[in-house]
Design an enzyme around this catalytic site. Structure first.
Site, PDB file in Angstrom:
ATOM      1  N   ASP A   3       0.782  -1.085  -0.075  1.00 12.81           N
ATOM      2  CA  ASP A   3       0.009   0.074   0.041  1.00 12.81           C
ATOM      3  C   ASP A   3       0.793   1.307  -0.076  1.00 12.81           C
ATOM      4  N   CYS A  24     -19.568  -4.478   2.077  1.00 11.55           N
ATOM      5  CA  CYS A  24     -19.537  -5.110   1.038  1.00 11.55           C
ATOM      6  C   CYS A  24     -18.814  -6.436   1.200  1.00 11.55           C
ATOM      7  N   CYS A  66     -17.558   5.793  -2.034  1.00  9.23           N
ATOM      8  CA  CYS A  66     -17.248   4.794  -1.289  1.00  9.23           C
ATOM      9  C   CYS A  66     -17.026   5.337   0.406  1.00  9.23           C
ATOM     10  N   CYS A  99     -17.848 -15.067  -8.143  1.00 10.03           N
ATOM     11  CA  CYS A  99     -19.166 -14.417  -7.738  1.00 10.03           C
ATOM     12  C   CYS A  99     -20.183 -15.196  -8.506  1.00 10.03           C
ATOM     13  N   CYS A 140     -24.073 -14.253  -7.673  1.00  8.66           N
ATOM     14  CA  CYS A 140     -24.248 -13.557  -6.273  1.00  8.66           C
ATOM     15  C   CYS A 140     -24.013 -12.128  -6.724  1.00  8.66           C
ATOM     16  N   CYS A 179     -15.146   1.133   5.799  1.00 11.84           N
ATOM     17  CA  CYS A 179     -16.249   0.539   5.651  1.00 11.84           C
ATOM     18  C   CYS A 179     -16.140  -0.775   5.173  1.00 11.84           C
TER      19      CYS A 179
HETATM   20  C1  B12 Z   1      -6.978   3.669  -4.030  1.00 15.43           C
HETATM   21  C2  B12 Z   1      -7.313   2.496  -2.752  1.00 15.43           C
HETATM   22  C3  B12 Z   1      -8.414   2.680  -2.249  1.00 15.43           C
HETATM   23  C4  B12 Z   1      -9.662   3.701  -2.574  1.00 15.43           C
HETATM   24  C5  B12 Z   1     -10.369   2.986  -3.895  1.00 15.43           C
HETATM   25  C6  B12 Z   1     -10.715   1.578  -4.065  1.00 15.43           C
HETATM   26  C7  B12 Z   1     -10.683   0.998  -5.401  1.00 15.43           C
HETATM   27  N1  B12 Z   1     -11.397   0.006  -5.437  1.00 15.43           N
HETATM   28  O1  B12 Z   1      -9.817   1.343  -6.276  1.00 15.43           O
HETATM   29  C8  B12 Z   1     -10.577   3.610  -1.437  1.00 15.43           C
HETATM   30  C9  B12 Z   1     -10.133   4.807  -0.498  1.00 15.43           C
HETATM   31  C10 B12 Z   1     -12.016   3.776  -1.608  1.00 15.43           C
HETATM   32  C11 B12 Z   1     -10.147   2.514  -0.690  1.00 15.43           C
HETATM   33  C12 B12 Z   1     -10.886   1.386  -0.012  1.00 15.43           C
HETATM   34  C13 B12 Z   1     -10.535   0.304   0.793  1.00 15.43           C
HETATM   35  N2  B12 Z   1      -9.457  -0.168   0.496  1.00 15.43           N
HETATM   36 CO1  B12 Z   1      -8.164   0.296  -0.475  1.00 15.43          CO
HETATM   37  N3  B12 Z   1      -6.459   0.657  -1.625  1.00 15.43           N
HETATM   38  C14 B12 Z   1      -6.465   1.653  -2.739  1.00 15.43           C
HETATM   39  C15 B12 Z   1      -5.117   1.266  -3.437  1.00 15.43           C
HETATM   40  C16 B12 Z   1      -3.895   2.449  -2.723  1.00 15.43           C
HETATM   41  C17 B12 Z   1      -5.162   1.667  -4.994  1.00 15.43           C
HETATM   42  C18 B12 Z   1      -6.346   0.803  -5.546  1.00 15.43           C
HETATM   43  C19 B12 Z   1      -6.472   0.997  -7.068  1.00 15.43           C
HETATM   44  O2  B12 Z   1      -5.379   0.661  -7.852  1.00 15.43           O
HETATM   45  N4  B12 Z   1      -7.540   1.414  -7.554  1.00 15.43           N
HETATM   46  C20 B12 Z   1      -7.724   1.746  -8.866  1.00 15.43           C
HETATM   47  C21 B12 Z   1      -8.893   1.162  -9.558  1.00 15.43           C
HETATM   48  C22 B12 Z   1      -9.045   1.562 -11.167  1.00 15.43           C
HETATM   49  O3  B12 Z   1      -8.793  -0.120  -9.283  1.00 15.43           O
HETATM   50  P1  B12 Z   1      -9.870  -1.352  -9.686  1.00 15.43           P
HETATM   51  O4  B12 Z   1     -11.451  -0.742  -9.522  1.00 15.43           O
HETATM   52  O5  B12 Z   1      -9.664  -2.415  -8.590  1.00 15.43           O
HETATM   53  O6  B12 Z   1      -9.775  -1.937 -10.796  1.00 15.43           O
HETATM   54  C23 B12 Z   1      -8.680  -2.700 -11.387  1.00 15.43           C
HETATM   55  C24 B12 Z   1      -8.563  -4.250 -11.499  1.00 15.43           C
HETATM   56  O7  B12 Z   1      -9.807  -4.707 -10.847  1.00 15.43           O
HETATM   57  C25 B12 Z   1      -8.931  -4.117 -12.915  1.00 15.43           C
HETATM   58  N5  B12 Z   1     -10.218  -4.324 -13.703  1.00 15.43           N
HETATM   59  C26 B12 Z   1     -11.286  -3.693 -13.201  1.00 15.43           C
HETATM   60  N6  B12 Z   1     -12.316  -3.962 -14.075  1.00 15.43           N
HETATM   61  C27 B12 Z   1     -11.669  -4.569 -14.978  1.00 15.43           C
HETATM   62  C28 B12 Z   1     -12.165  -5.009 -16.245  1.00 15.43           C
HETATM   63  C29 B12 Z   1     -11.043  -5.779 -17.463  1.00 15.43           C
HETATM   64  C30 B12 Z   1     -11.636  -6.024 -18.584  1.00 15.43           C
HETATM   65  C31 B12 Z   1      -9.797  -5.901 -16.941  1.00 15.43           C
HETATM   66  C32 B12 Z   1      -8.858  -6.545 -17.841  1.00 15.43           C
HETATM   67  C33 B12 Z   1      -9.461  -5.204 -15.677  1.00 15.43           C
HETATM   68  C34 B12 Z   1     -10.338  -4.627 -14.595  1.00 15.43           C
HETATM   69  O8  B12 Z   1      -8.302  -3.185 -13.505  1.00 15.43           O
HETATM   70  C35 B12 Z   1      -8.028  -2.120 -12.550  1.00 15.43           C
HETATM   71  C36 B12 Z   1      -6.821  -1.483 -12.622  1.00 15.43           C
HETATM   72  O9  B12 Z   1      -5.846  -2.848 -12.359  1.00 15.43           O
HETATM   73  C37 B12 Z   1      -4.670  -0.220  -2.892  1.00 15.43           C
HETATM   74  C38 B12 Z   1      -3.141  -0.581  -2.844  1.00 15.43           C
HETATM   75  C39 B12 Z   1      -2.459  -0.555  -4.180  1.00 15.43           C
HETATM   76  N7  B12 Z   1      -1.430  -0.063  -4.366  1.00 15.43           N
HETATM   77  O10 B12 Z   1      -3.090  -1.282  -5.010  1.00 15.43           O
HETATM   78  C40 B12 Z   1      -5.402  -0.151  -1.527  1.00 15.43           C
HETATM   79  C41 B12 Z   1      -6.055  -1.628  -1.165  1.00 15.43           C
HETATM   80  C42 B12 Z   1      -6.867  -2.096  -2.740  1.00 15.43           C
HETATM   81  N8  B12 Z   1      -7.121  -1.408  -0.306  1.00 15.43           N
HETATM   82  C43 B12 Z   1      -7.240  -2.317   0.440  1.00 15.43           C
HETATM   83  C44 B12 Z   1      -8.359  -2.223   1.518  1.00 15.43           C
HETATM   84  C45 B12 Z   1      -8.022  -3.335   2.787  1.00 15.43           C
HETATM   85  C46 B12 Z   1      -9.478  -1.561   1.363  1.00 15.43           C
HETATM   86  C47 B12 Z   1     -10.596  -1.546   2.343  1.00 15.43           C
HETATM   87  C48 B12 Z   1     -11.425  -2.747   2.452  1.00 15.43           C
HETATM   88  C49 B12 Z   1     -10.477  -0.582   3.470  1.00 15.43           C
HETATM   89  C50 B12 Z   1     -11.753  -0.264   4.259  1.00 15.43           C
HETATM   90  N9  B12 Z   1     -12.247  -1.325   5.053  1.00 15.43           N
HETATM   91  O11 B12 Z   1     -12.337   0.710   4.488  1.00 15.43           O
HETATM   92  C51 B12 Z   1     -11.709  -0.419   1.266  1.00 15.43           C
HETATM   93  C52 B12 Z   1     -12.303  -1.430   0.264  1.00 15.43           C
HETATM   94  C53 B12 Z   1     -13.150  -0.821  -0.612  1.00 15.43           C
HETATM   95  C54 B12 Z   1     -13.462  -1.440  -1.897  1.00 15.43           C
HETATM   96  N10 B12 Z   1     -14.812  -2.063  -1.993  1.00 15.43           N
HETATM   97  O12 B12 Z   1     -12.551  -1.720  -2.859  1.00 15.43           O
HETATM   98  C55 B12 Z   1      -6.359  -3.357   0.257  1.00 15.43           C
HETATM   99  C56 B12 Z   1      -7.198  -4.446  -0.238  1.00 15.43           C
HETATM  100  C57 B12 Z   1      -7.460  -5.676   0.364  1.00 15.43           C
HETATM  101  C58 B12 Z   1      -8.279  -6.749  -0.495  1.00 15.43           C
HETATM  102  N11 B12 Z   1      -8.511  -7.738  -0.025  1.00 15.43           N
HETATM  103  O13 B12 Z   1      -8.768  -6.474  -1.819  1.00 15.43           O
HETATM  104  C59 B12 Z   1      -5.166  -2.901  -0.744  1.00 15.43           C
HETATM  105  C60 B12 Z   1      -4.532  -3.427  -1.499  1.00 15.43           C
HETATM  106  C61 B12 Z   1      -4.261  -2.209   0.123  1.00 15.43           C
HETATM  107  C62 B12 Z   1      -3.273  -3.274   0.952  1.00 15.43           C
HETATM  108  N12 B12 Z   1      -2.194  -3.727   0.472  1.00 15.43           N
HETATM  109  O14 B12 Z   1      -3.801  -3.953   1.944  1.00 15.43           O
HETATM  110  N13 B12 Z   1      -8.836   1.693  -1.312  1.00 15.43           N
HETATM  111  S1  SF4 Z   2     -20.673 -10.890  -2.097  1.00 17.03           S
HETATM  112 FE1  SF4 Z   2     -20.056  -9.738  -4.016  1.00 17.03          FE
HETATM  113  S2  SF4 Z   2     -17.701 -10.310  -3.840  1.00 17.03           S
HETATM  114 FE2  SF4 Z   2     -18.812 -11.689  -2.553  1.00 17.03          FE
HETATM  115  S3  SF4 Z   2     -19.204 -13.572  -3.979  1.00 17.03           S
HETATM  116 FE3  SF4 Z   2     -21.091 -12.218  -3.902  1.00 17.03          FE
HETATM  117  S4  SF4 Z   2     -21.053 -10.971  -5.597  1.00 17.03           S
HETATM  118 FE4  SF4 Z   2     -18.907 -11.689  -5.200  1.00 17.03          FE
HETATM  119  S1  SF4 Z   3     -19.919  -1.292   0.779  1.00 18.59           S
HETATM  120 FE1  SF4 Z   3     -18.107  -1.279   0.000  1.00 18.59          FE
HETATM  121  S2  SF4 Z   3     -18.110  -0.149  -2.055  1.00 18.59           S
HETATM  122 FE2  SF4 Z   3     -19.714   0.268  -0.783  1.00 18.59          FE
HETATM  123  S3  SF4 Z   3     -19.207   2.183   0.589  1.00 18.59           S
HETATM  124 FE3  SF4 Z   3     -18.762   0.334   1.979  1.00 18.59          FE
HETATM  125  S4  SF4 Z   3     -16.568  -0.277   1.190  1.00 18.59           S
HETATM  126 FE4  SF4 Z   3     -17.106   1.033  -0.200  1.00 18.59          FE
END
Ligand code: B12
Ligand code: SF4
Ligand code: SF4
Length: 293
Positions: free
Chosen positions: A133, A244, A214, A189, A192, A241
């Site tokens: 992170d 989810c 979020c 998933c 679900c 939060c």
């Molecule tokens: C920015 C960030 C946040 C932001 C944005 C979250 C997000 N979903 O991006 C905020 C502040 C909201 C956040 C919240 C949380 N985060 Co955060 N966050 C990050 C961070 C720093 C970067 C994430 C990122 O790159 N986002 C960019 C977007 C575009 O990514 P994305 O939506 O997931 O999409 C990617 C892939 O899924 C894929 N993808 C998506 N759709 C598609 C479709 C196709 C066709 C393809 C090919 C690919 C693809 O492409 C995207 C780029 O790779 C990482 C650390 C890191 N360096 O990775 C931690 C990280 C993801 N977070 C983490 C955690 C623990 C959380 C929380 C649970 C904390 C909490 N309880 O409040 C929440 C969960 C919210 C959620 N539902 O995701 C953990 C993940 C744990 C896990 N098991 O997933 C990380 C990895 C940090 C760590 N090392 O522990 N986070």
């Molecule tokens: S709760 Fe969401 S992430 Fe978990 S299995 Fe169901 S659809 Fe997938």
């Molecule tokens: S349920 Fe998940 S995506 Fe929705 S606000 Fe909470 S952490 Fe963010």
């Protein structure tokens, strides 16, 4: 040349709950998703997400010469809940120790053991190559490519064995391995959609994911004033939060973490609504600052 089976043994000997390796390469498709996300401004005020685009999508731009991405995870599942009525703190915020420091100490130990076995040239001497992170790298995506789990509809990395309460750590290595882990390509998933219904703000329904909606963003990252439409959703939320994650079937039967540092801080866990109420603004900020780490 690295050997996958030995890397796995070394990660297990350090205490990691799961690990895998993937061949380093530019993630072209993810780059498209990420640029769409940024163009839609779904990152809100997280300006750091707009920086270092090429490094974020290509580990070889982050660490020149990088050939192998090793991903290791630790469970932080508490298996415990706060006192009824207390302002909400997410599972990751309830840990006894700062997870960045915990993960990095495990990663450092693994780096030492890998160096002893495979030599110093495995790791770049001029570039930081160990992250949790803390760097522009798509951690969840690399975890999926390294076979640890899938990215679910709740956008989180879900291991079928450990659930989603897991922190992800990365080691970038400048050596090839004899073989690589299989990516986790299963659609876990299926039909679900519990998380989509549980999310109170619609953040998960946006494509790409809208971080601005979020609650985790709204309570941890947001710099500007809270828009009135979210007041109800964040009422009685102090930090983050988990809604989810709480509804996800993959988190239902998971054992609590065995890592003492990531288990629940009893003092914070047992605080009642009144205890929080009785804290001065300064004391609350101090505690929140500690949780935000
Ligand atoms: C920015 C960030 C946040 C932001 C944005 C979250 C997000 N979903 O991006 C905020 C502040 C909201 C956040 C919240 C949380 N985060 Co955060 N966050 C990050 C961070 C720093 C970067 C994430 C990122 O790159 N986002 C960019 C977007 C575009 O990514 P994305 O939506 O997931 O999409 C990617 C892939 O899924 C894929 N993808 C998506 N759709 C598609 C479709 C196709 C066709 C393809 C090919 C690919 C693809 O492409 C995207 C780029 O790779 C990482 C650390 C890191 N360096 O990775 C931690 C990280 C993801 N977070 C983490 C955690 C623990 C959380 C929380 C649970 C904390 C909490 N309880 O409040 C929440 C969960 C919210 C959620 N539902 O995701 C953990 C993940 C744990 C896990 N098991 O997933 C990380 C990895 C940090 C760590 N090392 O522990 N986070
Ligand atoms: S709760 Fe969401 S992430 Fe978990 S299995 Fe169901 S659809 Fe997938
Ligand atoms: S349920 Fe998940 S995506 Fe929705 S606000 Fe909470 S952490 Fe963010």
């Amino acid at each position: 040349m690295l050997a996958l089976s030995r890397l796995v043994e070394l990660a297990q000997s350090v205490g990691f709950d799961s690990c895998g390796i993937a061949r380093a390469r530019r993630l072209d498709q993810d780059a498209l998703v990420l640029s769409r996300w940024l163009e839609a401004e779904h990152h809100g005020s997280m300006q750091y997400m707009t920086r270092d685009f090429e490094k974020r999508v290509n580990p070889q731009a982050l660490v020149p010469g990088c050939k192998t991405v090793m991903v290791c995870v630790l469970s932080y599942n508490k298996g415990r809940k706060q006192v009824e009525g207390a302002p909400f703190i997410s599972q990751s915020g309830l840990s006894k120790c700062d997870y960045h420091l915990v993960m990095k100490s495990y990663l450092h130990e693994l780096e030492n053991r890998i160096t002893r076995e495979f030599g110093e040239e495995v790791f770049s001497s001029s570039h930081q190559h160990l992250f949790c992170d803390s760097a522009p790298i798509l951690e969840r995506r690399w975890a999926q490519l390294a076979g640890i789990g899938a990215i679910g509809r709740n956008r989180q990395l879900i291991s079928p064995v450990l659930g989603s309460y897991i922190h992800i750590g990365i080691l970038l290595m400048n050596e090839e391995s004899d073989c690589y882990s299989l990516p986790f390509d299963e659609d876990i998933c299926r039909d679900c959609s519990l998380c989509l219904h549980a999310c109170p703000t619609g953040a998960l329904r946006a494509d790409p994911f809208d971080a601005r909606k979020c609650i985790s963003y709204l309570t941890i990252e947001r710099k500007e004033d809270l828009p009135a439409r979210y007041e109800k959703a964040v009422a009685n939320v102090l930090y983050g939060c988990d809604r989810c994650a709480e509804v996800c079937p993959y988190n239902m039967l998971i054992e609590p973490t065995t890592h003492e540092e990531l288990s629940a801080d009893e003092n914070v866990l047992n605080m009642t609504a009144d205890d929080w109420e009785n804290l001065s603004r300064r004391q609350k900020l101090k505690l929140l600052h500690r949780l935000a780490k």
